[in-house]
Design an enzyme around this catalytic site. Sequence first.
Site, PDB file in Angstrom:
ATOM      1  N   HIS A 201       0.910  -1.392  -0.027  1.00 51.08           N
ATOM      2  CA  HIS A 201       0.098   0.008   0.096  1.00 51.08           C
ATOM      3  C   HIS A 201       0.779   1.365  -0.065  1.00 51.08           C
ATOM      4  CE1 HIS A 201       0.833   0.709   4.480  1.00 51.08           C
ATOM      5  NE2 HIS A 201       0.855  -0.492   4.456  1.00 51.08           N
ATOM      6  N   ASP A 202       0.449   2.184  -0.698  1.00 58.99           N
ATOM      7  CA  ASP A 202       1.098   3.495  -0.889  1.00 58.99           C
ATOM      8  C   ASP A 202       2.527   3.597  -1.205  1.00 58.99           C
ATOM      9  OD1 ASP A 202      -1.352   4.770   0.806  1.00 58.99           O
ATOM     10  OD2 ASP A 202      -0.534   3.372   2.291  1.00 58.99           O
ATOM     11  N   GLY A 219       5.066  -0.963   2.923  1.00 57.60           N
ATOM     12  CA  GLY A 219       4.202   0.213   2.660  1.00 57.60           C
ATOM     13  C   GLY A 219       5.104   1.392   2.303  1.00 57.60           C
TER      14      GLY A 219
END
Length: 355
Positions: A201-202, A219
């Site tokens: 994520h991200d 992340g």
Amino acid sequence: MKIQKRPQILLTQMSSLFYFRSHRPLSVALRRLTLSKFSSTVNYASVEEKPTDATDEKPRFIHPSSVVHPNAILGDGVAIGPFCTIGPFAKLGRACQLYPGSHIFGNTELGDNCTLMTGAVIGDDLPGHTVIGRNNIFGHHAVIGVKCQDMKYKFGNECFLEIGDNNEIREHVSIHRSSSPSDKTVIGHNNLIMGSCHIAHDCKVGNNNILANNTLLAGHVVVEDYAHTAGGIVVHQFCRIGSFSFIGGGSVVSQDVPKYIIVSGERAELRGLNLEGLRRRGFSATEIKSLRAAYRKIFMPTDTNSGNIEDRLAQVEQHKELGLFPVVCSMVQSIRDSFAQHRRGICKFRSWSGS
């Protein structure tokens, strides 16, 4: 008991593509299926949409065994193989090809000429969206744009993934959406992401990168441009991988990798400049020579009074010759940025690390 032979099956709208003899099982025929024939040999087979003028649009094909929601938007020349699923909010650009058993869920948009190999899954039935550019290939059983694995994610929050153009994303790769509405996972253009890689994520992955098999990005990792990882590497969350850098196989990267530099090791350490990578990317001999001189001054000082790393960075910037080279200034700035607040610093270095 008399066994009745199965009759030959001729699919009227696929006569040149699927012709199964009675002694050949269905699975063999499907394995020999090539989507390159979809748009050239069959006509649009959906019974739920109105026929179109062949002079205005290229023919589409939807295999009868696939489930395509009537609200899905399909571009010209889309070819959907057997046992696929297309959700109600999906948008497929022109000439997209779905191999057997691939699926598109949620608010997902594919650009023109994207290909999903067998078992690939794109999107998720979550708030937010997955937006994918043109000319991307998703390998067998890749899982793209699904819910992140961040424990801070709150169910119901919007989450986002954006992928650019001309990426080759190979088998069993997983790329997750963002963990919050205020951020998004981003993949740029012209990247090769090899088998079994994970992008959490991200993350922000730039352009023209090569991530070898089993590269695992936690992340919020940032990968700039033209970086190259060898196989089986792990990158800690919030780290930054600089442009034109190289990470050796099996490395655990827990701090930033500056531009132009090689790191490797169980706890990755600086090993010198990525000389071969710089040559391949067209850096001149003069630029490489200046980078080597700057690297030595920063990481291999011979003067015991050279000060700390910030002092040495300043000395290189103020050098009457080295300070004139943009590549040297770029490397110095990359190192300095890694020591800014909320950054993780750079990988450890030793005086004997040559370049």
